[in-house]
Design a protein around this motif. Structure first.
Motif: not given
Length: 470
Positions: A106-111, A165-171, A204-215
């Motif tokens: 839910k925290k991630t969804l809010k971000k 926002s991007i940083s908070d979401f990825r964290q 989809i490609l852009e969002q995977i790169k920018h938002f989901f490039s996390i460990p």
């Protein structure tokens, strides 16, 4: 009797039990890559359409589950009704939640919600800039009512908010993923990306790169890279875009599933569609000239499917249609499997040529030129003889069909001096091969009524215009 090839069942305990292409070894290789680099990357499975990628990734996904990986399977093509891929991707992630991990999600969804709010005006402006020329309409859509200095200041502030926002979401997303599956990365499979709307695929490609490039997330993109490249060029409106270079921004590792071993798949399809019920029926085996139909059919399969590298999905379609069409042949009727299968092959893969054959408008030389252009099989010592048989057999049935029986031009005649038959046509497969052409024509003519069969004998059954036998 099967007339459709149904999706292969993936058995939970043994996912590759029903794999006819011996591909389990490739799943082991890919799993070892993940184990070697568990911190997160993007892997592209790049194979042409119709080569069995979807079946493979579903089997591999179950294999990963059996090895205690968490997986998500996302069919991009089935979900491209959703305008914002972030909504769909978050919807898939929601399925991982448990009672313990729900607060983190839910925290991630809010971000994600905050992120969407900050990028929405930028997306709206980009769309307006690209598609709308009238400044007044642009202003109405974007809501630009302030002076230029206010707009610039607002855009700078939005830029800062967007970055945060991007940083908070990825964290937040990273923390959620870490809480769902201890010590193993999440395997997120994105399938059919090359089949969905081009702008959705790129998004989809852009969002995977920018938002989901996390460990701890490994993305598996199941793609036909050439088709996806065409989609990218379409979105950016230019054939000059280097699609390969563009895709390198998103893909860390590229892997192509090797072609299956020769003979495996078409022999499996022959059994699956129960061709022996027809070719090996007791009634047909009683007739000497029909006994070789099975071997003739399989030899032609090998030539057409393995030498021309026909996609597996199209092989399925050709086999299914062939089996259905065979139901309109009686137990003692000539099928001449090599020419029958060739015509089904042409109908499915090169329908324009198929219709031209039926129109009677082709000269024999035109027929030969079109034949050689669509076959796409290397002519060598191993294929030359079979290709000539197909070529001359096709000419024979076309010649019988395109002319009135009583005024039909012969394809060979007797030489008055030597008393031997002489071919009146030549082969496009092999030059200076009059003797080989004559040998084929004599064999066709010698086959009782087989030499008198015409194109319509086959096409009216292939086009399902004859009643089927029960």
């Amino acid at each position: 009797m099967n007339i459709k090839h149904y999706e292969i069942e993936v058995e939970p305990e043994n996912p590759f039990a029903n794999c006819k292409l011996d591909r389990e070894k490739y799943s082991d290789i890919l799993t070892n890559i993940i184990n070697s680099y568990p911190y997160g990357f993007v892997l592209a499975l790049n194979n042409k359409w119709g080569t069995g990628k979807t079946t493979f990734v579903k089997m591999w996904e179950q294999n990963l589950k059996n090895n205690n990986f968490q997986t998500l399977y996302f069919n991009a093509w089935e979900n491209d009704f959703e305008n914002n891929p972030l909504t769909a991707l978050m919807g898939e992630l929601k399925t991982l939640t448990t009672k313990e991990t729900e607060p983190a999600f839910k925290k991630t969804l809010k971000k994600a919600s905050t992120l969407t709010k900050h990028i929405a005006p930028i997306i709206a402006k980009a769309i307006a800039d690209r598609y709308i020329d009238t400044e007044g309409v642009k202003d109405a859509i974007i809501g630009v009512t302030k002076g230029l200095s206010d707009v610039f200041e607002n855009e700078v502030n939005e830029y800062q908010k967007k970055k945060k926002s991007i940083s908070d979401f990825r964290q937040s997303l990273s923390e959620f993923i870490a809480s769902t599956n201890e010590e193993k990365p999440l395997i997120f499979i994105v399938d059919e990306l090359d089949r969905c709307r081009p702008n959705y695929a790129v998004s989809i490609l852009e969002q995977i790169k920018h938002f989901f490039s996390i460990p701890n997330i490994v993305f598996i993109l199941s793609i036909d890279k050439e088709q996806l490249g065409n989609a990218i060029k379409g979105v950016y409106g230019s054939d000059d875009i280097d699609a390969d270079e563009y895709l390198r921004r998103f893909i860390d590792i590229e892997y192509s599933i090797p072609e299956p071993e020769v003979d495996i798949f078409y022999k499996y399809l022959y059994e699956y569609f129960q061709f022996d019920e027809f070719f090996q029926s007791p009634e047909r085996l009683r007739s000497y000239e029909l006994k070789s139909d099975k071997s003739n059919f399989l030899e032609t399969c090998k030539l057409l499917f393995t030498k021309a590298k026909v996609p597996l999905r199209q092989q399925e379609k050709i086999f299914a249609h062939s089996r259905l069409a065979l139901r309109s042949f009686t137990e003692n009727m000539y099928v001449t499997p090599h020419i029958f299968l060739l015509l089904v092959f042409i109908k499915i893969r090169h329908n324009k040529f198929y219709e031209e054959l039926k129109s009677k408008h082709l000269a024999i030389q035109e027929l030969q030129e079109k034949f050689i252009s669509i076959i796409k099989i290397e002519i060598n010592g191993g294929t030359e003889r079979q290709l000539m048989w197909l070529e001359i057999s096709l000419i024979n049935i076309y010649n019988n069909f395109s002319q009135d029986r009583y005024y039909r031009k012969n394809l060979f005649e007797k030489d008055e001096e030597s008393g031997e038959n002489k071919a009146l046509i030549s082969s496009i497969i092999k030059k200076d091969s009059e003797k080989e052409v004559m040998h084929i024509l004599e064999n066709i003519d010698r086959g009782h009524r087989e030499g008198d069969l015409d194109l319509m004998h086959y096409t009216k059954r292939i086009d399902l215009l004859e009643d089927m036998k029960t």
